[in-house]
Design a protein around this motif. Structure first.
Motif, PDB file in Angstrom:
ATOM      1  N   ILE A  69       0.738  -1.236  -0.031  1.00  0.00           N
ATOM      2  CA  ILE A  69      -0.009  -0.177   0.031  1.00  0.00           C
ATOM      3  C   ILE A  69       0.842   1.275  -0.088  1.00  0.00           C
ATOM      4  N   THR A  70       1.987   1.233  -0.346  1.00  0.00           N
ATOM      5  CA  THR A  70       2.831   2.543  -0.108  1.00  0.00           C
ATOM      6  C   THR A  70       2.565   3.389  -1.168  1.00  0.00           C
ATOM      7  N   PRO A  71       2.462   2.955  -2.463  1.00  0.00           N
ATOM      8  CA  PRO A  71       1.960   3.986  -3.438  1.00  0.00           C
ATOM      9  C   PRO A  71       0.729   4.695  -3.052  1.00  0.00           C
ATOM     10  N   PRO A  72      -0.701   4.101  -2.887  1.00  0.00           N
ATOM     11  CA  PRO A  72      -1.663   4.830  -2.279  1.00  0.00           C
ATOM     12  C   PRO A  72      -1.328   5.775  -1.102  1.00  0.00           C
ATOM     13  N   LEU A  73      -0.416   5.250  -0.325  1.00  0.00           N
ATOM     14  CA  LEU A  73      -0.222   5.913   0.877  1.00  0.00           C
ATOM     15  C   LEU A  73       0.472   7.313   0.383  1.00  0.00           C
ATOM     16  N   MET A  74       1.631   7.174  -0.398  1.00  0.00           N
ATOM     17  CA  MET A  74       2.263   8.426  -0.825  1.00  0.00           C
ATOM     18  C   MET A  74       1.043   9.249  -1.490  1.00  0.00           C
ATOM     19  N   ASN A  75       0.059   8.688  -2.493  1.00  0.00           N
ATOM     20  CA  ASN A  75      -0.774   9.642  -2.918  1.00  0.00           C
ATOM     21  C   ASN A  75      -1.773  10.587  -2.053  1.00  0.00           C
ATOM     22  N   ASP A  76      -1.998   9.702  -0.873  1.00  0.00           N
ATOM     23  CA  ASP A  76      -2.751  10.383   0.191  1.00  0.00           C
ATOM     24  C   ASP A  76      -1.954  11.535   0.891  1.00  0.00           C
ATOM     25  N   VAL A 117       0.379  13.279  -0.574  1.00  0.00           N
ATOM     26  CA  VAL A 117       0.257  14.591  -1.572  1.00  0.00           C
ATOM     27  C   VAL A 117      -0.788  15.507  -1.467  1.00  0.00           C
ATOM     28  N   ALA A 118      -2.167  14.557  -1.259  1.00  0.00           N
ATOM     29  CA  ALA A 118      -3.194  15.221  -1.256  1.00  0.00           C
ATOM     30  C   ALA A 118      -3.401  15.979   0.301  1.00  0.00           C
ATOM     31  N   MET A 119      -2.746  15.512   1.206  1.00  0.00           N
ATOM     32  CA  MET A 119      -2.480  16.127   2.561  1.00  0.00           C
ATOM     33  C   MET A 119      -1.828  17.472   2.475  1.00  0.00           C
ATOM     34  N   GLN A 120      -0.593  17.199   1.563  1.00  0.00           N
ATOM     35  CA  GLN A 120       0.229  18.402   1.549  1.00  0.00           C
ATOM     36  C   GLN A 120      -0.720  19.616   0.792  1.00  0.00           C
ATOM     37  N   LYS A 121      -1.649  19.084   0.099  1.00  0.00           N
ATOM     38  CA  LYS A 121      -2.489  20.272  -0.594  1.00  0.00           C
ATOM     39  C   LYS A 121      -3.425  20.910  -0.009  1.00  0.00           C
ATOM     40  N   ASP A 122      -4.141  19.947   0.923  1.00  0.00           N
ATOM     41  CA  ASP A 122      -5.312  20.496   1.744  1.00  0.00           C
ATOM     42  C   ASP A 122      -4.669  21.256   3.099  1.00  0.00           C
ATOM     43  N   VAL A 123      -3.521  20.959   3.412  1.00  0.00           N
ATOM     44  CA  VAL A 123      -3.009  21.747   4.577  1.00  0.00           C
ATOM     45  C   VAL A 123      -3.103  23.457   4.256  1.00  0.00           C
ATOM     46  N   GLY A 124      -3.233  23.598   3.098  1.00  0.00           N
ATOM     47  CA  GLY A 124      -3.497  25.213   2.666  1.00  0.00           C
ATOM     48  C   GLY A 124      -4.710  25.603   3.071  1.00  0.00           C
ATOM     49  N   LEU A 183       6.073  22.792  -5.671  1.00  0.00           N
ATOM     50  CA  LEU A 183       7.342  22.455  -5.530  1.00  0.00           C
ATOM     51  C   LEU A 183       7.249  21.520  -4.206  1.00  0.00           C
ATOM     52  N   LEU A 184       6.604  21.651  -3.203  1.00  0.00           N
ATOM     53  CA  LEU A 184       6.732  20.587  -1.942  1.00  0.00           C
ATOM     54  C   LEU A 184       5.911  19.276  -2.623  1.00  0.00           C
ATOM     55  N   ALA A 185       5.061  19.396  -3.509  1.00  0.00           N
ATOM     56  CA  ALA A 185       4.505  17.932  -4.038  1.00  0.00           C
ATOM     57  C   ALA A 185       5.283  17.191  -4.949  1.00  0.00           C
ATOM     58  N   ILE A 186       5.999  17.830  -5.871  1.00  0.00           N
ATOM     59  CA  ILE A 186       6.705  17.235  -6.737  1.00  0.00           C
ATOM     60  C   ILE A 186       7.750  16.104  -6.334  1.00  0.00           C
ATOM     61  N   PRO A 187       8.293  16.218  -5.423  1.00  0.00           N
ATOM     62  CA  PRO A 187       9.424  15.091  -4.849  1.00  0.00           C
ATOM     63  C   PRO A 187       8.657  13.797  -4.558  1.00  0.00           C
ATOM     64  N   THR A 188       7.547  14.019  -3.984  1.00  0.00           N
ATOM     65  CA  THR A 188       6.825  13.127  -3.400  1.00  0.00           C
ATOM     66  C   THR A 188       6.079  12.315  -4.509  1.00  0.00           C
TER      67      THR A 188
END
Length: 281
Positions: free
Chosen positions: A203-210, A212-219, A255-260
């Motif tokens: 489940i590592t790939p879907p966890l990484m996608n979550d 990324v979504a959390m990085q965005k919604d923190v805004g 820029l924060l999301a691209i590495p992940t």
């Protein structure tokens, strides 16, 4: 000492692969130039592009607003760091509760299922309002906004991540559990030493996608009044009557999301190659 001489068929195959490689490069260059031409004709060459550039991509306003937006962005990073830890702990706990066997644990399974249903159904912005304004009113105390933002993110994303972890736990074949129990391992030891390592790898790939979504919604925590990147951009935009500060804040989040995102793509491709070759680990 003899040297290997490729056969005529092998030389022909190498020549064919070289021609295919050159053809792919030429096609990629041609498609890139065609796309650039389309963008130039449909966007940059239009009469309104100069006004859009002035309103959204003003370099001077971007440089002037960057320090304040960056200071707010550090607050977003702080909430994100706290949320990453709390979401991991709470989500794992909820996932384990949902997978507890036996009728005696039915109340815990029902509570865990209700938690995931509620917070996956509620929009995140509503959770922010309930947590950010409801809890201080209920307790009649002043609570740090960073703590409230972290709590709202944790409540929402723990529900999503818990379901991903639960799916990974249930994807482990039952024979793995039976083999571990046959070796004398208890339920907790089986879960920790056998089930979870295999589940987390799947489940590592879907966890990484979550993530990324959390990085965005923190805004979105700016609605609580936290001086984060979004609120700082709003203040700068109101002072300059220009939307460039919003673009600056958006670029920081990208820029924060691209590495992940790239790490997720790399790991997914690596996992797919291992599965295709029949590797287990």
């Amino acid at each position: 000492m003899s040297t290997h001489t490729p056969s005529a068929l092998e030389l022909e195959r190498r020549a064919f692969r070289a021609r295919q490689s050159q053809r792919s490069v030429l096609v990629a260059i041609a498609s890139t130039l065609a796309f650039a031409a389309i963008v130039w004709i449909t966007v940059i060459a239009t009469p309104g592009w100069s006004a859009v550039q002035q309103a959204f991509f003003n370099p001077q306003i971007a440089l002037d607003s960057l320090p304040r937006i960056w200071e707010g962005f550090l607050v977003n990073l702080q909430v994100l760091a706290f949320s990453l830890v709390t979401v991991s702990i709470v989500a794992l706990l909820i996932a384990v509760l949902r997978t507890l066997p036996g009728p005696v644990f039915l109340p815990l399974r029902v509570l865990a299922a209700a938690y995931t249903d509620i917070f996956r159904g509620l929009p995140f912005i509503i959770v922010l309002y309930i947590v950010g304004f409801g809890i201080p009113t209920l307790t009649n105390t002043r609570i740090p906004l960073v703590l409230l933002g972290t709590l709202a993110v944790t409540l929402t994303y723990s529900a999503y991540v818990a379901e991903v972890i639960r799916a990974g736990i249930e994807a482990v074949h039952p024979s793995q559990r039976l083999a571990a129990r046959a070796l004398g391992l208890g339920y907790t030891q089986t879960l920790r030493r056998v089930v979870l390592p295999q589940a987390l790898r799947k489940i590592t790939p879907p966890l990484m996608n979550d993530f990324v979504a959390m990085q965005k919604d923190v805004g979105l925590i700016s609605i609580l009044g936290i001086m984060d990147a979004v609120l700082a951009a709003k203040i700068e935009a109101s002072q300059t009557y220009n939307f460039t500060p919003y673009v600056v804040a958006g670029i920081l989040f990208v820029l924060l999301a691209i590495p992940t995102i790239r790490l997720t793509d790399w790991y997914t491709a690596r996992l797919r190659r291992r599965e295709q070759t029949g590797a287990i680990l």
